[in-house]
Design a protein around this motif. Structure first.
Motif, PDB file in Angstrom:
ATOM      1  N   ASN A  57       0.832  -1.208   0.000  1.00 33.70           N
ATOM      2  CA  ASN A  57       0.000   0.000   0.000  1.00 33.70           C
ATOM      3  C   ASN A  57       0.862   1.251   0.000  1.00 33.70           C
ATOM      4  N   SER A  62       0.626   1.515  -6.407  1.00 36.63           N
ATOM      5  CA  SER A  62       0.722   0.510  -5.349  1.00 36.63           C
ATOM      6  C   SER A  62       1.807  -0.510  -5.678  1.00 36.63           C
ATOM      7  N   THR A  83       4.085  -6.224   3.850  1.00 35.74           N
ATOM      8  CA  THR A  83       2.967  -5.330   4.087  1.00 35.74           C
ATOM      9  C   THR A  83       2.380  -5.510   5.476  1.00 35.74           C
TER      10      THR A  83
END
Length: 126
Positions: A57, A62, A83
């Motif tokens: 993100n 992205s 992430t």
């Protein structure tokens, strides 16, 4: 590990980039940090060996969009997604698209380094 290989750390969070850089320094692994996917695409020299440690993100482009662009450009770098916001559907998509790993932050340094070593070995085989 190939001594010419580099870990390309792409994360919009300075603290994460700094922390990961310290882990790489302590392990004697060459690395470069990028604050965005766009900066990586601008500065990466095609053909430079290594692997990508990629946040999912990020603003603008992205991590998943960067993966798609790297495939389109035929940059054959192993990608490890790192992430804090992973879900099974996203993991399935990025792994199917060719990512070599999908890790959830935070991850112990020793486990991260093991995964990076595996990715760099994968890079040498492709």
């Amino acid at each position: 590990m190939n001594t010419e290989s580099c870990v390309f750390i792409i994360d919009d969070d300075y603290a994460v980039r700094d922390s990961l850089g310290q882990v790489m320094d302590a392990a004697g692994i060459a690395y470069q940090t990028f604050e965005s996917a766009e900066h990586f695409l601008r500065d990466y020299c095609p053909g430079k060996p290594g692997c990508v440690l990629l946040d999912l993100n990020m603003p603008n482009m992205s991590g998943e969009e960067l993966q798609t662009e790297l495939i389109r450009r035929q940059f054959r770098l192993p990608i490890i997604f790192l992430t804090a916001y992973g879900d099974m559907a996203t993991k399935a998509r990025v792994m199917k698209a060719g990512a070599v790993d999908f890790l959830i932050k935070p991850i112990p340094s020793n486990q991260l380094l093991e995964r990076i070593q595996l990715a760099l070995q994968h890079e040498c085989q492709t």
